[in-house]
Write a protein that holds these residues in place. Structure first.
Motif, PDB file in Angstrom:
ATOM      1  N   ASP A  49     -11.779   7.554   0.440  1.00  0.00           N
ATOM      2  CA  ASP A  49     -10.783   7.626  -0.642  1.00  0.00           C
ATOM      3  C   ASP A  49      -9.361   7.687  -0.069  1.00  0.00           C
ATOM      4  O   ASP A  49      -8.437   7.062  -0.589  1.00  0.00           O
ATOM      5  CB  ASP A  49     -11.044   8.860  -1.510  1.00  0.00           C
ATOM      6  N   ILE A  50      -9.199   8.432   1.020  1.00  0.00           N
ATOM      7  CA  ILE A  50      -7.864   8.501   1.646  1.00  0.00           C
ATOM      8  C   ILE A  50      -7.500   7.138   2.222  1.00  0.00           C
ATOM      9  O   ILE A  50      -6.366   6.660   2.091  1.00  0.00           O
ATOM     10  CB  ILE A  50      -7.830   9.594   2.736  1.00  0.00           C
ATOM     11  N   ALA A  51      -8.490   6.467   2.809  1.00  0.00           N
ATOM     12  CA  ALA A  51      -8.223   5.136   3.375  1.00  0.00           C
ATOM     13  C   ALA A  51      -7.844   4.141   2.281  1.00  0.00           C
ATOM     14  O   ALA A  51      -6.898   3.372   2.427  1.00  0.00           O
ATOM     15  CB  ALA A  51      -9.452   4.646   4.149  1.00  0.00           C
ATOM     16  N   ALA A  52      -8.550   4.207   1.166  1.00  0.00           N
ATOM     17  CA  ALA A  52      -8.236   3.287   0.049  1.00  0.00           C
ATOM     18  C   ALA A  52      -6.846   3.604  -0.507  1.00  0.00           C
ATOM     19  O   ALA A  52      -6.046   2.701  -0.794  1.00  0.00           O
ATOM     20  CB  ALA A  52      -9.294   3.415  -1.042  1.00  0.00           C
ATOM     21  N   GLY A  53      -6.521   4.886  -0.605  1.00  0.00           N
ATOM     22  CA  GLY A  53      -5.191   5.270  -1.071  1.00  0.00           C
ATOM     23  C   GLY A  53      -4.113   4.832  -0.101  1.00  0.00           C
ATOM     24  O   GLY A  53      -3.032   4.394  -0.498  1.00  0.00           O
ATOM     25  N   THR A  54      -4.427   4.912   1.187  1.00  0.00           N
ATOM     26  CA  THR A  54      -3.474   4.492   2.228  1.00  0.00           C
ATOM     27  C   THR A  54      -3.230   2.989   2.170  1.00  0.00           C
ATOM     28  O   THR A  54      -2.106   2.516   2.309  1.00  0.00           O
ATOM     29  CB  THR A  54      -4.016   4.874   3.618  1.00  0.00           C
ATOM     30  N   ASP A  55      -4.304   2.262   1.928  1.00  0.00           N
ATOM     31  CA  ASP A  55      -4.197   0.798   1.814  1.00  0.00           C
ATOM     32  C   ASP A  55      -3.258   0.436   0.665  1.00  0.00           C
ATOM     33  O   ASP A  55      -2.355  -0.390   0.797  1.00  0.00           O
ATOM     34  CB  ASP A  55      -5.605   0.247   1.555  1.00  0.00           C
ATOM     35  N   LEU A  56      -3.452   1.127  -0.470  1.00  0.00           N
ATOM     36  CA  LEU A  56      -2.585   0.891  -1.634  1.00  0.00           C
ATOM     37  C   LEU A  56      -1.157   1.332  -1.319  1.00  0.00           C
ATOM     38  O   LEU A  56      -0.186   0.629  -1.654  1.00  0.00           O
ATOM     39  CB  LEU A  56      -3.122   1.652  -2.851  1.00  0.00           C
ATOM     40  N   LEU A  57      -1.002   2.459  -0.667  1.00  0.00           N
ATOM     41  CA  LEU A  57       0.332   2.965  -0.297  1.00  0.00           C
ATOM     42  C   LEU A  57       1.067   1.936   0.546  1.00  0.00           C
ATOM     43  O   LEU A  57       2.231   1.607   0.287  1.00  0.00           O
ATOM     44  CB  LEU A  57       0.197   4.279   0.472  1.00  0.00           C
ATOM     45  N   ALA A  58       0.387   1.380   1.549  1.00  0.00           N
ATOM     46  CA  ALA A  58       1.029   0.393   2.435  1.00  0.00           C
ATOM     47  C   ALA A  58       1.489  -0.820   1.632  1.00  0.00           C
ATOM     48  O   ALA A  58       2.645  -1.258   1.727  1.00  0.00           O
ATOM     49  CB  ALA A  58       0.040  -0.042   3.517  1.00  0.00           C
ATOM     50  N   ALA A  59       0.589  -1.318   0.814  1.00  0.00           N
ATOM     51  CA  ALA A  59       0.930  -2.524   0.037  1.00  0.00           C
ATOM     52  C   ALA A  59       2.030  -2.220  -0.980  1.00  0.00           C
ATOM     53  O   ALA A  59       2.933  -3.047  -1.191  1.00  0.00           O
ATOM     54  CB  ALA A  59      -0.319  -3.033  -0.664  1.00  0.00           C
ATOM     55  N   ALA A  60       1.993  -1.034  -1.572  1.00  0.00           N
ATOM     56  CA  ALA A  60       2.990  -0.693  -2.591  1.00  0.00           C
ATOM     57  C   ALA A  60       4.366  -0.506  -1.961  1.00  0.00           C
ATOM     58  O   ALA A  60       5.382  -0.907  -2.533  1.00  0.00           O
ATOM     59  CB  ALA A  60       2.558   0.574  -3.334  1.00  0.00           C
ATOM     60  N   LEU A  61       4.417   0.072  -0.780  1.00  0.00           N
ATOM     61  CA  LEU A  61       5.701   0.234  -0.076  1.00  0.00           C
ATOM     62  C   LEU A  61       6.312  -1.145   0.211  1.00  0.00           C
ATOM     63  O   LEU A  61       7.512  -1.366  -0.001  1.00  0.00           O
ATOM     64  CB  LEU A  61       5.501   1.005   1.224  1.00  0.00           C
ATOM     65  N   LEU A  62       5.466  -2.082   0.643  1.00  0.00           N
ATOM     66  CA  LEU A  62       5.978  -3.426   0.961  1.00  0.00           C
ATOM     67  C   LEU A  62       6.361  -4.167  -0.313  1.00  0.00           C
ATOM     68  O   LEU A  62       7.341  -4.921  -0.346  1.00  0.00           O
ATOM     69  CB  LEU A  62       4.941  -4.200   1.771  1.00  0.00           C
ATOM     70  N   GLU A  63       5.635  -3.898  -1.389  1.00  0.00           N
ATOM     71  CA  GLU A  63       6.001  -4.530  -2.674  1.00  0.00           C
ATOM     72  C   GLU A  63       7.316  -3.939  -3.179  1.00  0.00           C
ATOM     73  O   GLU A  63       8.195  -4.664  -3.669  1.00  0.00           O
ATOM     74  CB  GLU A  63       4.888  -4.296  -3.699  1.00  0.00           C
ATOM     75  N   LEU A  64       7.484  -2.638  -3.024  1.00  0.00           N
ATOM     76  CA  LEU A  64       8.744  -1.985  -3.398  1.00  0.00           C
ATOM     77  C   LEU A  64       9.883  -2.599  -2.572  1.00  0.00           C
ATOM     78  O   LEU A  64      10.946  -2.950  -3.097  1.00  0.00           O
ATOM     79  CB  LEU A  64       8.617  -0.487  -3.109  1.00  0.00           C
ATOM     80  N   ASP A  65       9.635  -2.768  -1.295  1.00  0.00           N
ATOM     81  CA  ASP A  65      10.639  -3.362  -0.394  1.00  0.00           C
ATOM     82  C   ASP A  65      11.018  -4.760  -0.871  1.00  0.00           C
ATOM     83  O   ASP A  65      12.206  -5.096  -0.983  1.00  0.00           O
ATOM     84  CB  ASP A  65      10.053  -3.439   1.018  1.00  0.00           C
ATOM     85  N   ARG A  66       9.993  -5.534  -1.220  1.00  0.00           N
ATOM     86  CA  ARG A  66      10.234  -6.927  -1.627  1.00  0.00           C
ATOM     87  C   ARG A  66      11.051  -6.986  -2.909  1.00  0.00           C
ATOM     88  O   ARG A  66      12.043  -7.706  -3.034  1.00  0.00           O
ATOM     89  CB  ARG A  66       8.875  -7.620  -1.841  1.00  0.00           C
ATOM     90  N   ARG A  67      10.648  -6.148  -3.915  1.00  0.00           N
ATOM     91  CA  ARG A  67      11.342  -6.198  -5.211  1.00  0.00           C
ATOM     92  C   ARG A  67      12.773  -5.684  -5.102  1.00  0.00           C
ATOM     93  O   ARG A  67      13.697  -6.214  -5.698  1.00  0.00           O
ATOM     94  CB  ARG A  67      10.567  -5.368  -6.237  1.00  0.00           C
ATOM     95  N   LEU A  68      12.948  -4.605  -4.315  1.00  0.00           N
ATOM     96  CA  LEU A  68      14.305  -4.025  -4.198  1.00  0.00           C
ATOM     97  C   LEU A  68      15.203  -4.912  -3.357  1.00  0.00           C
ATOM     98  O   LEU A  68      16.424  -4.841  -3.451  1.00  0.00           O
ATOM     99  CB  LEU A  68      14.220  -2.620  -3.601  1.00  0.00           C
ATOM    100  N   ALA A  69      14.571  -5.769  -2.536  1.00  0.00           N
ATOM    101  CA  ALA A  69      15.407  -6.671  -1.712  1.00  0.00           C
ATOM    102  C   ALA A  69      16.061  -7.713  -2.607  1.00  0.00           C
ATOM    103  O   ALA A  69      17.020  -8.389  -2.229  1.00  0.00           O
ATOM    104  CB  ALA A  69      14.547  -7.336  -0.642  1.00  0.00           C
TER     105      ALA A  69
END
Ligand code: HGY
Ligand code: MN
Ligand code: MN
Length: 425
Positions: free
Chosen positions: A404-424
């Motif tokens: 569960d932590i690994a799945a949450g981490t996977d989502l966290l990584a992708a969400a951070l990069l998506e946040l980066d992309r949208r805010l860019a």
């Protein structure tokens, strides 16, 4: 766990083994006894921050610690001068707590940093990985201290105002581990230097487990009002003092404890939680009527008005009980933090990412407080929850599956990069 593919840069797969190794390493930094005891502003907390700092330096990140005891690691972005996007949580624990509270979010942040470095993944904004100090209110009554200083909610005077059970102020405890309470103003974050923040944390409740969902997206974080009630009776001989001539502080405290529970359970307070978690008795002798009792009151709610009204009602009821029993009462406010509604748009970015990764999630409020409550005052913030087995936390039985932590981490990584992309933009 499938790596979160982002843009044209597939992230490496989250490593459950690395997550387990980090969890084990932090859990070993504990005082003796059941569960994990790594109280705020103790050498153990600093050792945990040292492990975090060393691991992030090994990844080539720039690491700095501030006067409040927070540790921040940074990976530069491609756009010089852009505000940062952050993730992280806290490394201190409650007495005899679990291995996952706070640590899961720091470990997830460390794993994300490693995935980005190993995959040489570019991002526009600097990414910051944060270990906050002194999040738990267990030792001093007030919670979210490191993040509170970073976000301007606390200053040097506040650090002299609270004491632990041994009478040590937070400022004295900070100095004892090499921190500088007088210099905490320099630890304050500049809101213009931040663009977003995501915290992964264990749910500390049973909503996700009961719903059979592996990820929670938090819409609101409960506030907390914490008080100490000091009752003064008359210590006297349990044999020589007839019942009608007593001023028994323990009997008064017993009535008050039940009133605290009763207020939170009546129909006007659906959603309020009120707890007496600590009670100390003087002289604490079998053959002496209690002369003094100190008890803690912890009120939580997602409704700020109801939270404060509940605290006031508890003090009112305690006063009436004390008066009727001829007991002295002094009510002391230890800490008060308002509930926080997290910005919908940040939660939307995480939800869109979860849907793109085909990860099921549930939106829910947080019953516990979190550093995000403070960060959210100056930075657009979101929280990702992972399930707690049987809803247990702040106890040695606290458990969250590595998957569960690994799945949450996977989502966290992708969400951070998506946040980066949208805010860019
Ligand atoms: O007490 C809390 O809600 C958090 O675990 N600090
Ligand atoms: Mn926590
Ligand atoms: Mn906690």
């Amino acid at each position: 766990v499938s790596g979160a593919a982002v843009a044209d840069h597939p992230l490496a797969t989250v490593s459950a083994q690395r997550i387990d190794a980090l969890l084990d390493g932090f859990a070993a930094l504990s005082a003796p006894g059941p569960g994990v005891t790594r109280l705020c502003h103790t050498p153990l907390e600093r050792q945990a921050h040292d492990v975090f700092a060393a691991t992030m330096r090994e990844l080539g990140l720039h690491v700095r610690s501030d006067a409040a005891g927070n540790t921040v690691a940074e990976r530069p972005g491609t756009r010089v001068g852009a505000p940062a996007i952050g993730t992280g949580s806290h490394l201190d624990s409650v007495p005899h707590g679990g291995r996952f509270d706070g640590v899961a979010g720091v470990v997830a942040a460390m794993e994300v940093a490693r995935l980005l470095v190993d995959g040489d993944v570019p991002h526009v904004h600097p990414l910051r990985f944060v270990a906050f100090a002194a999040e738990e209110g267990a030792r001093f009554g007030r919670a979210m201290n490191g993040s509170g200083i970073a976000c301007g909610a606390l200053g040097p005077a506040d650090l002299d105002a609270v004491r632990d059970a041994d009478g040590i102020t937070m400022a004295e405890a900070m100095r004892s581990v090499g921190l500088d309470p007088a210099a905490v103003a320099a630890a304050r974050w500049d809101p213009t230097d931040w663009a977003g923040f995501l915290e992964l944390h264990i749910e500390q409740g049973s909503v996700l487990e009961r719903a059979g969902v592996g990820v929670g997206l938090v819409d609101a974080i409960s506030g907390s009002t914490r008080m100490a009630l000091h009752l003064t009776g008359r210590a006297s001989h349990t044999g020589g003092t007839p019942m009608h001539l007593r001023a028994d502080a323990m009997a008064a405290a017993a009535e008050i404890v039940l009133q605290v529970e009763g207020v939170a359970c009546d129909d006007r307070h659906r959603g309020t939680r009120a707890t007496v978690g600590r009670l100390t008795v003087e002289p604490g002798s079998i053959t002496t009527i209690a002369g003094a009792v100190d008890l803690s009151v912890d009120v939580r709610d997602v409704d700020a008005d109801r939270q404060r009204a509940t605290a006031a009602e508890i003090v009112g009821r305690a006063s009436a009980i004390a008066r009727r029993r001829g007991i002295g009462l002094r009510a002391e406010m230890l800490a008060d933090a308002a509930p926080v509604v997290l910005p919908t748009w940040v939660r939307g970015v995480v939800a869109d990412t979860a849907e793109r990764l085909d990860v099921g999630y549930r939106v829910l409020p947080s019953g516990a407080s979190h550093d995000s409550q403070m960060v959210g005052r100056i930075v657009p913030t979101g929280m990702i929850f992972v399930p707690s087995r049987d809803g247990i936390s702040h106890a040695p039985q606290e458990w969250t599956a590595t998957a569960d932590i690994a799945a949450g981490t996977d989502l966290l990584a992708a969400a951070l990069l998506e946040l980066d992309r949208r805010l860019a933009g």
